[in-house]
Design an enzyme around this catalytic site. Structure first.
Site, PDB file in Angstrom:
ATOM      1  N   SER A 201      75.058 -13.820  57.396  1.00 34.82           N
ATOM      2  CA  SER A 201      75.612 -12.539  58.516  1.00 34.82           C
ATOM      3  C   SER A 201      76.057 -11.869  58.964  1.00 34.82           C
ATOM      4  O   SER A 201      76.380 -10.895  59.387  1.00 34.82           O
ATOM      5  CB  SER A 201      76.820 -14.509  58.867  1.00 34.82           C
ATOM      6  OG  SER A 201      77.784 -14.122  58.391  1.00 34.82           O
TER       7      SER A 201
ATOM      8  N   HIS B 230      73.464 -18.241  62.285  1.00 39.57           N
ATOM      9  CA  HIS B 230      73.283 -17.179  63.069  1.00 39.57           C
ATOM     10  C   HIS B 230      71.570 -16.750  63.634  1.00 39.57           C
ATOM     11  O   HIS B 230      70.705 -15.732  63.903  1.00 39.57           O
ATOM     12  CB  HIS B 230      73.434 -15.656  62.139  1.00 39.57           C
ATOM     13  CG  HIS B 230      75.102 -16.141  62.370  1.00 39.57           C
ATOM     14  ND1 HIS B 230      75.430 -14.818  62.654  1.00 39.57           N
ATOM     15  CD2 HIS B 230      76.160 -16.263  61.652  1.00 39.57           C
ATOM     16  CE1 HIS B 230      76.798 -14.828  62.899  1.00 39.57           C
ATOM     17  NE2 HIS B 230      76.494 -16.046  61.730  1.00 39.57           N
TER      18      HIS B 230
ATOM     19  N   LYS C  53      77.010 -19.898  68.272  1.00 41.12           N
ATOM     20  CA  LYS C  53      76.939 -18.598  68.419  1.00 41.12           C
ATOM     21  C   LYS C  53      75.194 -17.729  70.340  1.00 41.12           C
ATOM     22  O   LYS C  53      75.520 -18.182  71.124  1.00 41.12           O
ATOM     23  CB  LYS C  53      76.026 -17.900  67.464  1.00 41.12           C
ATOM     24  CG  LYS C  53      77.324 -18.018  66.225  1.00 41.12           C
ATOM     25  CD  LYS C  53      77.099 -17.685  65.052  1.00 41.12           C
ATOM     26  CE  LYS C  53      78.017 -18.526  64.060  1.00 41.12           C
ATOM     27  NZ  LYS C  53      79.419 -17.896  64.064  1.00 41.12           N
TER      28      LYS C  53
END
Ligand SMILES: Cc1ncc(COP(=O)(O)O)c(C=O)c1O
Length: 404
Positions: A198, A226, A257
């Site tokens: 990340s 992610h 996300k």
């Protein structure tokens, strides 16, 4: 749908009053944080996440969000959330085992299992809880976890919580990971890694990890926080992109996300999921997240299928942008994704660079220890589908000028 912000931000609480004596140690701790340039001020956002973001009253182009596909502020998610809340109420009211597991949660778990092509999936209140609780449910005293040094804090905490031995290997160093597995006589072995790291935007060698884990009879857990929504033909992540699904036993992801909602999930074999339902404490002993959140996430999963062009456009643009930054002499390390770190070294330099970028109208947060190793501070530009060519030109120009 027009909405007005529900609240005006109240003034920050005053820190001027003295601490009770028993908490006096906190002042020393905070002073040390300030001295090391590691203070983390919090800004108040007004309005939605999107291409622009208003922070503390200042509107900036937003390179500081994990909203990679632009769904966090998408009205289609808001409407889906409203529909679920209307049908099932706002609060879940209890843990999933008691009465908190609504039909919206059930539909979302089925949609996630289908997206990932696994037999089952289990929702958690957050991605953090999913990692921490799952690792602690898979290993315990007498076992070993073999973990990449750059893994997310939730993986690190899960390892600690499990009370298994923890052996950390240098970032993406497969030979070191194999040595640790070979040298262990532990009852159970678990290899854990982020798929897309990340902070530095690098990718785990999933092929090699699957092979090494199989050679040593180890379970392999991959956190796709992610990568979910961004990579893979269906958008399920880097495991799909690299064709490594058969070698990965435990797939963790977040809905918070690229999917623009909130919560985490674990997907895998139905009996693995059944085990977690009996032993993952953050699932057993925590209230299910609100059906509205599950409704929004479910809509986002549908949108992954309806709008594949968002992820392909984002990744194409990110590749071209990284090439341009590298050609301009900037240090991006081994970044290879929509997460673009510009490595500057000290925490002070990273903070100063982020301030200069904000003066140029761009929000690009500084990332400092403990999120990255000492001396590896950076500014982290998270590219998103909604950025324009002009936004990227401005960022390149401001970075080049600030670092010249
Ligand atoms: C790699 C990684 N895993 C897990 C998490 C936790 O996810 P969530 O924000 O949904 O709790 C994060 C979030 O910062 C992350 O970066």
């Amino acid at each position: 749908m027009t909405c007005r912000p529900p609240f005006r931000a109240p003034p920050s609480p005053t820190t001027a009053t003295a601490l009770p004596e028993a908490l006096g140690w906190i002042d020393e701790g905070l002073e040390a944080i300030r001295r090391d340039g590691l203070e983390r001020p919090r800004r108040v956002r007004t309005g939605r996440q999107g291409r622009r973001v208003e922070l503390d009253g200042r509107s900036l182009v937003n390179f500081g969000s994990n909203d990679y596909l632009g769904y966090a502020g998408d009205v289609r998610l808001t409407k889906a959330a409203s529909r679920a809340a209307c049908a099932e109420g706002f609060g879940a009211g209890a843990s999933p085992l008691v009465s908190g597991h609504s039909s919206t949660h059930a539909a979302l778990e089925a949609a996630l299992a289908q997206l990932l092509g696994t037999g089952d999936a289990l929702l958690f209140p957050s991605g953090f809880a999913a990692n921490a609780a799952t690792i602690a449910a898979l290993v315990g005293p007498g076992d070993i976890v073999v973990s990449d040094e750059r893994n997310h804090a939730s993986i690190i905490d899960g390892c600690r919580l499990s009370r298994a031995d923890v052996a950390v290997f240098p970032h993406r160093d497969m030979a070191a990971a194999e040595r640790l597995l070979k040298g262990s006589a532990a009852r159970r072995k678990l290899v854990v890694t982020d798929s897309l790291f990340s902070m530095d935007g690098t990718m785990a060698p999933l092929d090699d990890l699957a092979e090494v884990s199989a050679r040593h009879g180890a379970m392999l857990l991959v956190d796709e926080a992610h990568a979910t929504g961004v990579f893979g033909a269906r958008g399920s992540g880097l495991i799909e992109e690299t064709g490594t699904a058969d070698g990965v036993h435990v797939r963790v992801g977040t809905l918070s996300k690229a999917l623009g909602a909130a919560g985490g999930f674990v997907a895998g074999h139905p009996r693995l999921v059944d085990w977690l339902r009996h032993s993952a404490r953050a699932w057993v002993f925590s209230t299910a997240h609100p059906p509205a959140v599950a409704g929004a996430a479910l809509r986002a999963v549908e949108l992954l299928g309806e709008e594949p062009q968002r992820r392909t456009a984002l990744l194409d643009r990110a590749t071209a942008f990284r090439d341009r930054l590298r050609a301009a002499g900037l240090d991006l390390g081994d970044a290879a994704s929509q997460i673009v770190p510009v490595i500057v070294g000290s925490a002070e330099r990273a903070v100063a660079l982020a301030a200069r970028l904000a003066d140029a109208g761009l929000f690009v947060p500084a990332i400092r220890p403990p999120s990255v190793p000492a001396g590896g501070s950076l500014v982290r530009a998270s590219l998103a589908w909604h950025h324009t060519d002009d936004d990227l030109d401005r960022l390149l120009d401001a970075l080049a000028r600030s670092l010249a």
